[in-house]
Design a protein around this motif. Structure first.
Motif, PDB file in Angstrom:
ATOM      1  N   VAL A   1      31.463  37.411  30.350  1.00  0.00           N
ATOM      2  CA  VAL A   1      32.090  38.428  30.054  1.00  0.00           C
ATOM      3  C   VAL A   1      32.465  39.460  32.160  1.00  0.00           C
ATOM      4  CG1 VAL A   1      31.789  41.334  29.199  1.00  0.00           C
ATOM      5  CG2 VAL A   1      31.862  38.872  27.795  1.00  0.00           C
ATOM      6  N   CYS A   2      31.164  38.987  32.701  1.00  0.00           N
ATOM      7  CA  CYS A   2      31.428  39.284  33.816  1.00  0.00           C
ATOM      8  C   CYS A   2      32.334  38.580  34.748  1.00  0.00           C
ATOM      9  CB  CYS A   2      30.100  39.218  34.629  1.00  0.00           C
ATOM     10  SG  CYS A   2      28.882  40.661  33.995  1.00  0.00           S
ATOM     11  N   PHE A   3      32.516  38.263  34.594  1.00  0.00           N
ATOM     12  CA  PHE A   3      33.427  36.239  35.112  1.00  0.00           C
ATOM     13  C   PHE A   3      34.896  36.825  35.008  1.00  0.00           C
ATOM     14  CE2 PHE A   3      35.747  32.815  35.199  1.00  0.00           C
ATOM     15  CZ  PHE A   3      35.669  32.651  36.736  1.00  0.00           C
ATOM     16  N   LEU A   4      34.588  37.008  33.447  1.00  0.00           N
ATOM     17  CA  LEU A   4      36.006  37.626  33.056  1.00  0.00           C
ATOM     18  C   LEU A   4      36.549  38.866  33.690  1.00  0.00           C
ATOM     19  CD1 LEU A   4      39.101  37.611  31.259  1.00  0.00           C
ATOM     20  CD2 LEU A   4      37.298  38.298  28.866  1.00  0.00           C
ATOM     21  N   LEU A   5      35.770  39.655  33.255  1.00  0.00           N
ATOM     22  CA  LEU A   5      36.414  41.096  34.107  1.00  0.00           C
ATOM     23  C   LEU A   5      36.764  41.125  36.252  1.00  0.00           C
ATOM     24  CD1 LEU A   5      33.437  43.427  32.715  1.00  0.00           C
ATOM     25  CD2 LEU A   5      35.927  43.354  32.546  1.00  0.00           C
ATOM     26  N   LEU A   6      35.729  39.794  36.666  1.00  0.00           N
ATOM     27  CA  LEU A   6      36.361  39.221  37.558  1.00  0.00           C
ATOM     28  C   LEU A   6      37.631  39.024  37.712  1.00  0.00           C
ATOM     29  CD1 LEU A   6      35.161  38.525  41.091  1.00  0.00           C
ATOM     30  CD2 LEU A   6      34.487  36.658  40.185  1.00  0.00           C
ATOM     31  N   VAL A   7      38.077  37.597  37.373  1.00  0.00           N
ATOM     32  CA  VAL A   7      39.141  37.816  37.514  1.00  0.00           C
ATOM     33  C   VAL A   7      40.292  38.397  36.942  1.00  0.00           C
ATOM     34  CG1 VAL A   7      40.366  36.272  35.822  1.00  0.00           C
ATOM     35  CG2 VAL A   7      37.664  35.154  36.438  1.00  0.00           C
ATOM     36  N   ILE A   8      40.111  39.503  35.940  1.00  0.00           N
ATOM     37  CA  ILE A   8      41.008  40.075  35.293  1.00  0.00           C
ATOM     38  C   ILE A   8      41.124  41.542  36.965  1.00  0.00           C
ATOM     39  CG2 ILE A   8      41.521  42.524  34.758  1.00  0.00           C
ATOM     40  CD1 ILE A   8      39.985  40.922  32.289  1.00  0.00           C
ATOM     41  N   GLY A   9      40.209  42.049  37.486  1.00  0.00           N
ATOM     42  CA  GLY A   9      39.776  42.647  39.016  1.00  0.00           C
ATOM     43  C   GLY A   9      40.213  41.463  39.880  1.00  0.00           C
TER      44      GLY A   9
END
Length: 170
Positions: free
Chosen positions: A140-148
């Motif tokens: 989930v943190c990685f997904l947030l990184l990608v979105i960011g």
């Protein structure tokens, strides 16, 4: 406390400063600007977090957390070079911005692991670093990184002004 050595306690305190500075900078400036006080705090606290982490051997010898510390220092160096030179050409600004954001994600991996394999006391949220639920949280943190990162690239491409320490933030 929480099974931490004195070095582990100092390391954790420094990493919390880095994490707070990085998150606040992202919300305030939509990036981690190295020319801002928050950016400087983030960068130097991250360097100190990595360096103090090299002395922690809770799980034996040199391991994945130490490798992540080395990778983090390399990515910080790449960000600094990109910000101070044009070695990456027109992509330098993108490399700088995305590299600093990526190092914040790197903080989350050991942060989630070390925090939630210890807390709550007596009944930690995750049983071990290999716990599938922990892997999902890191995902989930990685997904947030990608979105960011996508949002940061869009912002840079749209020509929004770069944050500058000599002017007020936007």
């Amino acid at each position: 406390m929480f099974g931490l050595t004195p070095l582990g306690t100092v390391h954790t305190a420094i990493s919390l400063v880095a994490l707070a500075a990085g998150v606040i900078a992202l919300f305030r400036y939509r990036e981690i600007p190295p020319s801002a006080a928050l950016g400087q705090t983030y960068i130097w606290a991250t360097v100190l977090t990595c360096l103090t982490g090299f002395g922690i051997f809770q799980h034996g010898g040199f391991g994945a957390p130490h490798a992540l510390g080395i990778i983090t220092l390399i990515v910080l160096a790449i960000a600094a070079v990109a910000g101070r030179t044009q070695v990456f050409g027109r992509a330098s600004r993108y490399v700088e911005t995305l590299a600093y954001s990526t190092t914040l994600f790197f903080h989350m991996i050991p942060g989630l692991t070390e925090t939630f394999t210890r807390l709550p006391t007596g009944a930690p949220l995750f049983s071990s670093p290999e716990d599938p639920a922990l892997q999902k949280a890191v995902g989930v943190c990685f997904l947030l990184l990608v979105i960011g990162c996508v949002l940061q690239v869009r912002r840079l491409r749209a020509g929004h002004p770069v944050w500058n320490a000599r002017r007020s933030h936007q």
